[in-house]
Design a protein around this motif. Sequence first.
Motif, mmCIF file in Angstrom:
data_model
loop_
_atom_site.group_PDB
_atom_site.id
_atom_site.type_symbol
_atom_site.label_atom_id
_atom_site.label_comp_id
_atom_site.label_asym_id
_atom_site.label_seq_id
_atom_site.Cartn_x
_atom_site.Cartn_y
_atom_site.Cartn_z
ATOM 1 N N LEU A 215 -11.155 -43.521 47.269
ATOM 2 C CA LEU A 215 -9.975 -44.380 47.190
ATOM 3 C C LEU A 215 -9.058 -44.188 48.398
ATOM 4 N N VAL A 216 -8.938 -42.942 48.880
ATOM 5 C CA VAL A 216 -8.147 -42.695 50.092
ATOM 6 C C VAL A 216 -8.781 -43.419 51.278
ATOM 7 N N ALA A 217 -10.111 -43.336 51.395
ATOM 8 C CA ALA A 217 -10.809 -44.048 52.467
ATOM 9 C C ALA A 217 -10.573 -45.551 52.354
ATOM 10 N N ALA A 218 -10.602 -46.061 51.129
ATOM 11 C CA ALA A 218 -10.362 -47.484 50.911
ATOM 12 C C ALA A 218 -8.951 -47.877 51.346
ATOM 13 N N ALA A 219 -7.959 -47.027 51.035
ATOM 14 C CA ALA A 219 -6.583 -47.310 51.436
ATOM 15 C C ALA A 219 -6.435 -47.289 52.957
ATOM 16 N N SER B 256 -8.043 -52.992 58.247
ATOM 17 C CA SER B 256 -8.410 -54.401 58.096
ATOM 18 C C SER B 256 -7.250 -55.330 58.423
ATOM 19 N N LYS B 257 -6.033 -54.917 58.103
ATOM 20 C CA LYS B 257 -4.879 -55.765 58.365
ATOM 21 C C LYS B 257 -4.518 -55.801 59.848
ATOM 22 N N LEU C 56 -0.427 -55.465 49.714
ATOM 23 C CA LEU C 56 0.890 -55.996 50.074
ATOM 24 C C LEU C 56 1.580 -55.116 51.109
ATOM 25 N N VAL C 57 1.421 -53.793 50.986
ATOM 26 C CA VAL C 57 1.971 -52.890 52.002
ATOM 27 C C VAL C 57 1.329 -53.188 53.354
ATOM 28 N N GLY C 58 0.005 -53.335 53.358
ATOM 29 C CA GLY C 58 -0.692 -53.673 54.597
ATOM 30 C C GLY C 58 -0.274 -55.024 55.148
ATOM 31 N N ASP C 59 -0.025 -55.996 54.263
ATOM 32 C CA ASP C 59 0.408 -57.321 54.708
ATOM 33 C C ASP C 59 1.745 -57.250 55.439
ATOM 34 N N VAL C 60 2.688 -56.479 54.898
ATOM 35 C CA VAL C 60 3.997 -56.341 55.539
ATOM 36 C C VAL C 60 3.854 -55.718 56.926
ATOM 37 N N LEU D 282 -1.736 -43.068 47.024
ATOM 38 C CA LEU D 282 -2.570 -43.592 48.102
ATOM 39 C C LEU D 282 -1.803 -44.318 49.194
ATOM 40 N N VAL D 283 -0.554 -44.685 48.929
ATOM 41 C CA VAL D 283 0.129 -45.646 49.793
ATOM 42 C C VAL D 283 0.310 -45.162 51.226
ATOM 43 N N LEU D 284 0.482 -43.854 51.436
ATOM 44 C CA LEU D 284 0.692 -43.361 52.801
ATOM 45 C C LEU D 284 -0.549 -43.516 53.682
ATOM 46 N N ALA D 285 -1.716 -43.650 53.052
ATOM 47 C CA ALA D 285 -2.934 -43.854 53.837
ATOM 48 C C ALA D 285 -2.959 -45.227 54.494
ATOM 49 N N VAL D 286 -2.240 -46.199 53.931
ATOM 50 C CA VAL D 286 -2.257 -47.558 54.488
ATOM 51 C C VAL D 286 -1.628 -47.603 55.883
ATOM 52 N N PRO D 287 -0.400 -47.079 56.096
ATOM 53 C CA PRO D 287 0.134 -47.097 57.468
ATOM 54 C C PRO D 287 -0.665 -46.250 58.449
ATOM 55 N N VAL D 288 -1.307 -45.180 57.969
ATOM 56 C CA VAL D 288 -2.177 -44.396 58.860
ATOM 57 C C VAL D 288 -3.334 -45.272 59.338
ATOM 58 N N GLY D 289 -3.964 -45.993 58.415
ATOM 59 C CA GLY D 289 -5.038 -46.913 58.789
ATOM 60 C C GLY D 289 -4.542 -48.026 59.689
ATOM 61 N N ALA D 290 -3.319 -48.512 59.423
ATOM 62 C CA ALA D 290 -2.742 -49.562 60.266
ATOM 63 C C ALA D 290 -2.537 -49.067 61.694
#
Length: 271
Positions: free
Chosen positions: A12-16, A22-23, A55-59, A231-239
């Motif tokens: 799930l962390v990898a997915a986040a 992806s964004k 939605l976090v990634g979209d922003v 999981l949410v902090l993984a999204v900006p790292v991926g971004a």
Amino acid sequence: MTDPGILQIGALVAAALLVGVSKMAVSGVGAISVALFAAVLPAKQSTGALLPLLLVGDVLAVSAYRRHADWPALLRLLPSVAAGVLLGAVFVARVDDAVMRRTIGVLLLTIVAHYLWQRRRTRTASGGSDTTGAPKGRTDTECGTASPGAPTARTQHGRALAFGLVAGFATMVANAGGPAMSLYLLSAGFTMLGFLGTAAWFFLIVNLVKLPFSVGLGLIDRNALVLDALLVLAVPVGAFLGRAAVNRIDQALFERLVLVFTTLSSVNLLR
């Protein structure tokens, strides 16, 4: 929602992380996030848990690429997308997890096959000179516009209707509208930044529209939000990783990555 183990949390962390990537860079890897969530959680629960992270990634994507959006293209898509979202909401309310997952897998593979057939026909018509599949004309630094060799307005409206309906349905059912939208933008001849900017605004709008439907259908609950908080902090790292990589990816490689990741993730949904 059952408590996932260490391996499942890792997935799930990898997915986040991939949501962020992806964004910001390769849209096709977003389908892998859908597949990983569906592998760890029941299909319907996975859809609800993934939406807030998207939605976090979209922003983040809109903040980075907002100047590159093609608003006429968005306006062509939104009516049919809205119809697709409504159909998807009815579908989710009536089917079980297995049917929902396999339907999306078949749908995405059909879209990929259509795109590849279309590209082959285009190359045949041009005498095989376009071997990369990359749009010609405008550079990647120009704002949100398709290249001059893009399809005619009539063709664009027809594609917008078909792809918008599919994208709306798929995104409501399994957060899997990304591949349909990606293939629509590729077939319309968008360059990389135009692709990313238009997709960023599209998914921010569509995911906000989906939110009340997902809550009403019980897809987003307290357990899903607790998981998202982890999981949410993984999204900006991926971004951040995606933003750093986007300038190193050429247009032809970009298209191939979108197609490969879309196909692999779609096959996984057929299990």
